[in-house]
Design an enzyme around this catalytic site. Structure first.
Site, PDB file in Angstrom:
ATOM      1  N   LYS A  13      48.711  36.781  40.497  1.00 39.13           N
ATOM      2  CA  LYS A  13      49.559  37.259  39.387  1.00 39.13           C
ATOM      3  C   LYS A  13      50.671  38.186  39.894  1.00 39.13           C
ATOM      4  O   LYS A  13      51.838  38.010  39.552  1.00 39.13           O
ATOM      5  CB  LYS A  13      48.706  38.004  38.341  1.00 39.13           C
ATOM      6  CG  LYS A  13      47.574  37.169  37.759  1.00 39.13           C
ATOM      7  CD  LYS A  13      46.785  37.940  36.724  1.00 39.13           C
ATOM      8  CE  LYS A  13      45.984  39.108  37.266  1.00 39.13           C
ATOM      9  NZ  LYS A  13      44.900  38.730  38.209  1.00 39.13           N
ATOM     10  N   ARG A  88      43.016  42.047  28.973  1.00 38.43           N
ATOM     11  CA  ARG A  88      41.821  41.592  29.680  1.00 38.43           C
ATOM     12  C   ARG A  88      40.620  41.504  28.758  1.00 38.43           C
ATOM     13  O   ARG A  88      39.524  41.148  29.220  1.00 38.43           O
ATOM     14  CB  ARG A  88      41.491  42.572  30.815  1.00 38.43           C
ATOM     15  CG  ARG A  88      42.093  42.200  32.156  1.00 38.43           C
ATOM     16  CD  ARG A  88      41.922  43.402  33.061  1.00 38.43           C
ATOM     17  NE  ARG A  88      41.664  43.097  34.423  1.00 38.43           N
ATOM     18  CZ  ARG A  88      42.560  43.270  35.400  1.00 38.43           C
ATOM     19  NH1 ARG A  88      43.769  43.655  35.141  1.00 38.43           N
ATOM     20  NH2 ARG A  88      42.207  43.049  36.648  1.00 38.43           N
ATOM     21  N   ARG A 127      43.930  40.912  51.149  1.00 35.18           N
ATOM     22  CA  ARG A 127      45.198  41.407  50.551  1.00 35.18           C
ATOM     23  C   ARG A 127      45.638  42.710  51.231  1.00 35.18           C
ATOM     24  O   ARG A 127      44.825  43.595  51.494  1.00 35.18           O
ATOM     25  CB  ARG A 127      44.999  41.646  49.060  1.00 35.18           C
ATOM     26  CG  ARG A 127      46.162  42.384  48.406  1.00 35.18           C
ATOM     27  CD  ARG A 127      46.188  42.252  46.910  1.00 35.18           C
ATOM     28  NE  ARG A 127      44.914  42.467  46.265  1.00 35.18           N
ATOM     29  CZ  ARG A 127      44.659  42.132  45.001  1.00 35.18           C
ATOM     30  NH1 ARG A 127      45.583  41.566  44.257  1.00 35.18           N
ATOM     31  NH2 ARG A 127      43.469  42.366  44.489  1.00 35.18           N
ATOM     32  N   ARG A 160      43.700  47.929  49.345  1.00 33.06           N
ATOM     33  CA  ARG A 160      43.215  48.604  48.147  1.00 33.06           C
ATOM     34  C   ARG A 160      41.730  48.950  48.282  1.00 33.06           C
ATOM     35  O   ARG A 160      40.958  48.153  48.816  1.00 33.06           O
ATOM     36  CB  ARG A 160      43.402  47.688  46.930  1.00 33.06           C
ATOM     37  CG  ARG A 160      44.735  47.845  46.259  1.00 33.06           C
ATOM     38  CD  ARG A 160      45.007  46.782  45.253  1.00 33.06           C
ATOM     39  NE  ARG A 160      43.954  46.566  44.270  1.00 33.06           N
ATOM     40  CZ  ARG A 160      44.059  45.743  43.230  1.00 33.06           C
ATOM     41  NH1 ARG A 160      45.175  45.058  43.048  1.00 33.06           N
ATOM     42  NH2 ARG A 160      43.074  45.588  42.383  1.00 33.06           N
ATOM     43  N   ARG A 171      34.135  42.674  39.774  1.00 31.94           N
ATOM     44  CA  ARG A 171      35.390  42.340  39.084  1.00 31.94           C
ATOM     45  C   ARG A 171      35.366  40.887  38.596  1.00 31.94           C
ATOM     46  O   ARG A 171      35.863  40.580  37.523  1.00 31.94           O
ATOM     47  CB  ARG A 171      36.582  42.573  40.026  1.00 31.94           C
ATOM     48  CG  ARG A 171      36.874  44.061  40.224  1.00 31.94           C
ATOM     49  CD  ARG A 171      37.666  44.338  41.484  1.00 31.94           C
ATOM     50  NE  ARG A 171      39.014  43.845  41.457  1.00 31.94           N
ATOM     51  CZ  ARG A 171      39.775  43.691  42.549  1.00 31.94           C
ATOM     52  NH1 ARG A 171      39.297  44.008  43.740  1.00 31.94           N
ATOM     53  NH2 ARG A 171      40.997  43.256  42.440  1.00 31.94           N
TER      54      ARG A 171
END
Ligand code: ADP
Ligand code: AMP
Length: 217
Positions: A13, A88, A127, A160, A171
């Site tokens: 996203k 969400r 990431r 992160r 998650r």
């Protein structure tokens, strides 16, 4: 153009929002980015969000809805925006409908980036994000030209705190129970399009732009 980018954590996203910002000159509104900035600054909002983010659960709806309501009322959203990571929950989606109604706007499209669960942990764990400009990289799928350095601004890349296997597992299950129901929600609204997020980044962008070139604002 009021766009909503949906998809599980790690679907792409943020990566795609950055491309759409360049293409359509409308801001990206990422609730995750807003919470991370608040945590870094040590604000009241940051204190409310930090524990949830660390564990991979959702920040309470009333907190999240409040910051989005404020953000969408800002001047730079007048010509549209790209929501990334909000809503969400069904409660957030209902609140968004009310906020948009108050602003006299409608959702132009909901774009769901579909990536199967088995790819998502690898995407999140690999990431890397630039401390300077926020650009997103991946150690394997989208590496920087020079190790740990941003191609755009030369900034240092970081990982992160929640991009680890354990938090990602939470998650992903939070996504399944709270966020996946929004697919049917937006199908019913009639603004839903699914994009294959397993393709290379540039091809996903191409597909998104193709969909958007045929929708009316
Ligand atoms: P999200 O915002 O949905 O959590 P990101 O855009 O941050 O996801 O992408 C998660 C990770 O996957 C990043 O490291 C990014 O570089 C990588 N990524 C994004 N899109 C793709 C893609 N189409 N193929 C492979 N890796 C991708
Ligand atoms: P993201 O950057 O979108 O991956 O979000 C990181 C974390 O921020 C999530 O795991 C949640 O803890 C929190 N968060 C982001 N957006 C929302 C939202 N719309 N509702 C509740 N929590 C959120």
């Amino acid at each position: 153009m009021q766009l909503l980018l949906m998809g599980p954590p790690g679907a792409g996203k943020g990566t795609q929002a950055a491309e759409l910002v360049k293409k359509f000159s409308i801001p990206q509104i990422s609730t995750g980015d807003m919470f991370r900035a608040a945590v870094k600054e040590g604000t009241e909002l940051g204190k409310k969000a930090e524990a949830c983010m660390k564990s991979g659960t959702l920040v309470p709806d009333e907190v999240t809805i409040g910051i989005v309501r404020e953000r969408l009322a800002k001047d730079d959203c007048k010509n549209g925006f790209i929501l990334d990571g909000f809503p969400r929950t069904v409660e957030q989606a209902d609140a968004l409908a009310k906020i948009l109604d108050e602003l006299g706007k409608k959702l132009t499209r909901v774009l769901n980036i579909h990536v199967p669960a088995e790819d998502l942990i690898e995407r999140a764990v690999g990431r890397r994000i630039c401390k300077g400009c926020g650009a997103t990289y991946h150690v394997k799928f989208n590496p920087p030209k020079k190790n740990s350095t941003c191609d755009n601004c030369g900034g240092e890349l970081y990982q992160r705190a929640d991009d680890n296997e354990q938090t990602m597992t939470t998650r992903l299950s939070t996504y399944e129970s709270s966020t996946r129901p929004l697919i049917d929600y937006y199908k019913k609204v009639g603004v839903y399009t699914e994009i294959d997020g397993r393709q290379p980044i540039a091809k996903v962008t191409e597909d998104l732009v193709k969909v958007l070139s045929s929708v009316k604002d």
